[in-house]
Design an enzyme around this catalytic site. Structure first.
Site, PDB file in Angstrom:
ATOM      1  N   HIS A 374       0.690   1.319   1.540  1.00  0.00           N
ATOM      2  CA  HIS A 374      -0.435   0.436   1.877  1.00  0.00           C
ATOM      3  C   HIS A 374      -1.601   0.565   0.898  1.00  0.00           C
ATOM      4  O   HIS A 374      -2.342  -0.393   0.664  1.00  0.00           O
ATOM      5  CB  HIS A 374      -0.919   0.699   3.307  1.00  0.00           C
ATOM      6  N   ASP A 375      -1.782   1.738   0.312  1.00  0.00           N
ATOM      7  CA  ASP A 375      -2.893   1.938  -0.631  1.00  0.00           C
ATOM      8  C   ASP A 375      -2.411   2.193  -2.049  1.00  0.00           C
ATOM      9  O   ASP A 375      -3.070   2.892  -2.825  1.00  0.00           O
ATOM     10  CB  ASP A 375      -3.765   3.106  -0.165  1.00  0.00           C
ATOM     11  N   LYS A 378      -4.669   1.919  -5.140  1.00  0.00           N
ATOM     12  CA  LYS A 378      -5.667   2.937  -5.500  1.00  0.00           C
ATOM     13  C   LYS A 378      -5.481   3.461  -6.925  1.00  0.00           C
ATOM     14  O   LYS A 378      -6.423   3.961  -7.536  1.00  0.00           O
ATOM     15  CB  LYS A 378      -5.567   4.125  -4.542  1.00  0.00           C
ATOM     16  N   HIS A 403      -8.531  -2.941  -5.246  1.00  0.00           N
ATOM     17  CA  HIS A 403      -7.278  -2.186  -5.097  1.00  0.00           C
ATOM     18  C   HIS A 403      -6.300  -2.900  -4.171  1.00  0.00           C
ATOM     19  O   HIS A 403      -5.086  -2.785  -4.337  1.00  0.00           O
ATOM     20  CB  HIS A 403      -7.553  -0.768  -4.599  1.00  0.00           C
ATOM     21  N   HIS A 429      -4.339  -5.237   4.628  1.00  0.00           N
ATOM     22  CA  HIS A 429      -4.676  -4.261   5.674  1.00  0.00           C
ATOM     23  C   HIS A 429      -6.181  -4.002   5.771  1.00  0.00           C
ATOM     24  O   HIS A 429      -6.627  -3.254   6.650  1.00  0.00           O
ATOM     25  CB  HIS A 429      -3.911  -2.946   5.455  1.00  0.00           C
ATOM     26  N   HIS A 430      -6.985  -4.644   4.878  1.00  0.00           N
ATOM     27  CA  HIS A 430      -8.441  -4.562   5.003  1.00  0.00           C
ATOM     28  C   HIS A 430      -9.042  -5.874   5.510  1.00  0.00           C
ATOM     29  O   HIS A 430     -10.268  -6.041   5.503  1.00  0.00           O
ATOM     30  CB  HIS A 430      -9.073  -4.201   3.658  1.00  0.00           C
TER      31      HIS A 430
END
Length: 524
Positions: A374-375, A378, A403, A429-430
């Site tokens: 999910h990240d 980054k 990101h 997801h943000h």
């Protein structure tokens, strides 16, 4: 598989073990009829099973007996009892009210004029019609034998149907552990019915067993994978816990010599495997001496059933490898910023939320496999931005938020459904339920359920493990923050699910604590 077949030694003095009894219900308002019937059939034996008589003296009492006994094989039913058609009403009750189409109904009447045979046969689902005056002891014996044969065959067909039904139901998802269990159970049930019914059956393997992880088992031991009859609900138990005495010795014999062992009342079949050590099929309570055809069926089963296990274990290994690779990528990104177990907790929390949100097994599996990425965006963020969001200016904040889009662009071109899902989660997801999130300002149900679940799980874990501060954010404070954002940042229904399952989620927090001196930066 070895062609050698072992048979038990003949023992002429050995007593025949009872395989149970056939239940026969006598329905008549004359006690003498009950006595005569029992006398005529007192020494009756069919397939090594004697008769168990149940008595009813009225139509109402007969209905009560059928509610209490679901396995009545034959009913000898009088027509005229408390009313002229009491027996006919019982026949209708059996077939239509309790939907019993297995019990054989033999209508007996002393007054044929009250219920003419032609009309009764046409209008009621009965199997025979006899006048009491013509029903001699020999004819009664013949009628009951014929009825029991029909009852036996109908039940065998029904068992066969259920077995095929389970196999068909499992075939769409054969390579998952749970559906494989249904598949094996269905084959065992079908084989049991082809042999005329057995008291119990159990499939034992060292390859995979029961509800525990694969590495929880000793590869040199045999465990129950699935059982039927006397061995139902024994999944995961060792062979020595389930069987003993001669049966246990026969199992060891079959397994060590890779052969079939046929005894008087049970059989053990070794199921060969090219990649594993093989498995055992044990079936007890055989109803009769097995024919060569029966033995051939068992041999075919034992030669081929392990193939399904080999295939599922290969699929499981591939899936576990895929899961581990993705998790390690996610963990590697975390270690770039510090140390922690955020990814492991995220996967577990998403599993709880997704399961209770109604995701099916396939969807839940995809979500949990994709969440560790999910990240992934980054990796684009400069280390100079490793500080609290409140200290960043607008250009730095925009760079940080990129990101999400970068993670999506990194994964979106894959043709693999799992990677496509990971790309979607990385990007969205943000996003906020009210539309104030980033990068695209989506809102409500326009945000995929996977992304909404990931968003809530990520926020809860980040708050509960506030790793960029020395403050210990306790549960009640975290819940207060989450609930305050219900309908704003988070899907309201998912917040309700989180609160309802908070004990299970808190256990995840306890089971996967961060390493000491953890300082992973939390990106918003």
């Amino acid at each position: 598989m070895s062609d050698e077949i072992f048979f038990a030694e003949d023992n002429e003095e050995q007593e025949t073990t009872s395989l149970g009894k056939w239940k026969v219900l006598i329905v008549d308002d004359e006690p003498e009829i009950h006595a005569v019937t029992k006398l005529a059939l007192g020494d009756f034996v069919f397939q090594d099973r004697s008769l168990e008589f149940i008595c009813a003296y009225s139509g109402a009492e007969a209905k009560k007996m059928f509610r209490e006994h679901r396995d009545i094989a034959v009913v000898l039913l009088d027509v005229v009892m408390e009313t002229d058609d009491a027996g006919l009403k019982v026949a209708d009750f059996i077939r239509n009210d309790i939907n019993n189409h297995f019990t054989r109904i033999i209508l007996r009447t002393g007054q044929p004029g009250q219920a003419p045979e032609r009309d009764v046969i046409i209008n009621y689902d009965i199997n025979d019609y006899k006048s009491k005056t013509e029903l001699t002891s020999q004819k009664l014996f013949t009628v009951v034998i014929s009825a029991l044969r029909s009852y036996r065959d109908i039940n065998a067909i029904e068992e066969n149907r259920k077995g095929l039904e389970k196999i068909i139901a499992a075939s769409a998802d054969l390579f998952s552990i749970l559906s494989l269990e249904n598949f094996i159970e269905g084959i065992v049930q079908q084989l049991s019915s082809l042999l005329g019914g057995t008291k119990g059956a159990v499939y034992l393997t060292s390859a995979v067993a029961g509800p525990k992880p694969l590495d929880s088992y000793n590869p040199n031991e045999l465990y129950v994978f699935t059982g039927k009859g006397d061995y139902a609900n024994r999944s995961g138990e060792k062979l020595e816990q389930v069987l003993s005495g001669a049966e246990l010795l026969s199992c060891h014999n079959a397994y060590q010599n890779k052969c079939l062992v046929f005894e008087n009342e049970y059989l053990v079949a070794y199921c060969g495997s090219k990649t594993q050590k093989g498995s055992l099929l044990y079936m007890s309570g055989l109803p009769r001496k097995l024919s060569e055809t029966d033995k051939h069926l068992v041999e075919i089963f034992s030669q081929n059933v392990q193939i399904a296990f080999d295939n599922v274990l290969l699929t499981k290994d591939i899936e576990d490898t895929q899961r581990e690779v993705i998790e390690r990528i996610g963990q590697a990104m975390e270690h770039h910023f510090g140390k922690g177990r955020h990814i492991q907790r995220m996967v577990k929390i998403c599993d709880v939320l997704g399961r209770n949100a109604g995701l099916n097994k396939a969807e839940l599996n995809t979500l949990c496999l994709a969440v560790p990425l999910h990240d992934i965006g980054k990796i684009k963020i400069p280390e100079t931005l490793s500080m609290p969001v409140s200290k960043l200016d607008k250009s730095e904040l925009d760079s940080l938020r990129y990101h999400a889009e970068f993670g999506y662009n990194l994964l979106k071109d894959s043709s693999r459904p799992l990677i496509k899902t990971a790309a979607l989660i990385a990007r969205d997801h943000h996003e906020y339920w009210n539309g104030n999130g980033y990068p695209r300002g989506k809102s409500g149900d326009n945000i995929h359920i996977f992304c909404r679940i990931t968003s809530l799980a990520n926020a809860f874990d980040s708050l509960r493990n506030k790793r960029n501060s020395e403050e210990n954010c306790d549960l009640q404070k975290v819940l207060a923050v989450i609930i305050s954002q219900k309908g704003e940042q988070f899907d309201p229904s998912l917040v309700d699910i989180l609160v309802a399952n908070i004990d299970e989620i808190e256990q995840i927090i306890c089971d996967f604590p961060d390493d000491e001196n953890s300082s992973i930066n939390q990106l918003n």
